[in-house]
Design an enzyme around this catalytic site. Structure first.
Site, PDB file in Angstrom:
ATOM      1  CG  ASP A   9      -1.949   0.940   1.336  1.00 55.91           C
ATOM      2  OD1 ASP A   9      -2.988   0.617   1.908  1.00 55.91           O
ATOM      3  OD2 ASP A   9      -1.770   2.059   0.815  1.00 55.91           O
ATOM      4  CG  ASP A 111      -3.294   3.636  -3.099  1.00 56.38           C
ATOM      5  OD1 ASP A 111      -4.278   2.952  -3.400  1.00 56.38           O
ATOM      6  OD2 ASP A 111      -3.214   4.282  -2.048  1.00 56.38           O
ATOM      7  CD  GLU A 112      -5.426  -0.788  -1.074  1.00 56.41           C
ATOM      8  OE1 GLU A 112      -5.699  -1.962  -0.787  1.00 56.41           O
ATOM      9  OE2 GLU A 112      -6.218   0.145  -0.920  1.00 56.41           O
TER      10      GLU A 112
END
Length: 416
Positions: A9, A111-112
């Site tokens: 993350d 973003d993960e």
DNA sequence: TCTGGGGTCCTAGGACCC
DNA sequence: TCTGGGGTCCTAGGACCC
């Protein structure tokens, strides 16, 4: 053999990516070190906080806060507009690094990522070591930091990456559940949002541990299948595989926009709908898909939501056709109150290689198809504003609205 | 608290069929 | 037409995620 799953993350993703970009451009200030946020334009009513620095967080600023509120909490706040094209590139660079460590990478949002490291220790080293290696490489090569969560399934890996931030590696294996996860407030569990938290509190459930040990029948009575889902999460159970990235199996395409002013005429509403159609349909065609379900949604000035949808007899990818249906749906839906936001979504997608031609007006259909493709080509080559419909001239409405850039944008989903 | 934009999934009621 | 039960499809709305 136990699985080993990583969840990675990016710390304050949008803010970090903009920070790195600014430093590369020669800016001397690292916006991560001051109170700063990424936020939209207030004048056009897009003013909310999309990401915040650690210092901004200390002032009590939260993601989703109106910028006005954020200024009240911190008067000397620095606000920077988002740059989605940059974010897509930064995200892709990170995913490329992950592929050096496992072929099984699922991009879960911009973003993960989940990374399946099962049976890979022989190649790259023990899980904890390699997690640090990956994290260090990202920091050194790309300039931003990440949190890594390690466990034997995706749910626990994701929960682990939420622990202390930034730039940390955490484990949360089943034998650590009671100690590390059960004491947490129940709304920190994945899939427990505002409403669910409220219901759980009414049932006397306040921590994740309470939920894990609650009576299952009672949960089902009050919360149906969602109750069972979150209880199994609280018990650390999840067997979902690290699958293809979500955007490779997209189920629908939608765009929506908050209009700069409250719209109160058909003329304005239709123009906004058309501009949304243009964006959606270009995305649809460039994915080589057709759709069969169209829905239109309205948010009025008093924040009331409403939507209408219609299933078509045959599939389509024509801008005119979809716009025509959208107009009809809008007419059914709108009772005349001022409109704040309009949205269109198309779903029930399928491949476009066997498009079934409607028996009626096939000639028109083919003509439309040619026109759409010609326009798409010009826009791809010369940009989205190279060609647009005359009705948008001097209208104050963007000819293509919604969307975040030219490139494919990873979609997000609540499903692990 | 005047609150964006992109998604997915679930539920409940009604229509319709046998 | 006073009437059962089960299945599927469609639609609108609401919950959740980042």
């Amino acid at each position: 053999m136990d699985r080993i799953i990583f969840h990675i993350d990016v710390n304050s993703a949008y803010l970090s990516w903009s920070a790195v970009h600014r430093l590369q451009q020669g800016d001397s200030l690292d916006i991560r070190t001051v109170s700063a946020v990424i936020g939209g334009d207030e004048a056009s009513r897009h003013g909310i906080v999309l990401a915040k620095s650690t210092l901004a967080k200390k002032y009590g600023i939260k993601t989703g806060n109106p910028l006005r509120e954020a200024y009240n909490l911190c008067p000397n706040l620095i606000v920077i507009p988002p740059d989605y094209n940059l974010y897509v590139k930064a995200s892709q660079a990170m995913v490329n690094i992950f592929h050096d460590y496992s072929p099984r990478v699922q991009q879960f949002s911009i973003d993960e990522c989940f990374l399946d490291y099962s049976n890979m220790s022989y190649h790259h080293g023990a899980p904890l070591e390699v997690a640090h290696t990956i994290s260090n490489r990202i920091e050194k090569e790309l300039g931003f930091t990440v949190n890594v969560g390690i466990s034997s399934n995706k749910l626990l890996a994701k929960m682990a990456s939420e622990f202390e931030k930034p730039n940390k590696v955490h484990t949360l294996f089943p034998d650590e559940l009671e100690e590390k996860m059960w004491p947490l407030p129940v709304d920190e569990l994945f899939m427990v949002g505002r409403q669910t938290k409220r219901q759980l509190h009414q049932l006397g459930i306040h921590t994740i541990g309470d939920l894990a040990q609650a009576n299952t029948d009672m949960l089902y009575t009050y919360m149906k299948s969602h109750g069972l889902l979150i209880q199994s999460f609280a018990r650390g159970l999840d067997h979902s595989p690290v699958r293809k990235s979500n955007f490779e199996v997209v189920k629908g395409i939608g765009n929506s926009t908050t209009i700069r002013f409250d719209a109160n005429t058909y003329d304005i509403a239709y123009k906004v709908l058309l501009s949304l159609c243009e964006t959606i349909c270009m995305r649809l065609r460039s994915s080589e898909l057709v759709c069969q379900l169209i829905s239109v949604s309205i948010v009025t000035a008093d924040f009331k939501h409403a939507s209408h949808q219609r299933k078509l007899y045959s599939t389509t990818d024509s801008t005119s056709h979809i716009f025509y249906i959208a107009k009809e749906l809008f007419d059914e839906l709108w009772a005349g109150s001022p409109i704040r936001k309009l949205g269109i979504r198309i779903s029930e997608l399928s491949d476009n290689d066997f498009t079934q031609l409607c028996v009626l007006d096939t000639d028109d259909y083919i003509k439309e198809q040619r026109k759409d493709h010609a326009v798409d080509q010009i826009r791809r080559k010369h940009g989205t504003t190279a060609i647009y419909r005359a009705c948008f001239l001097h209208s104050g409405i963007k000819p293509m609205s919604g969307g975040v850039g030219e490139e494919h944008y990873p979609v997000m989903t609540s499903l692990l």
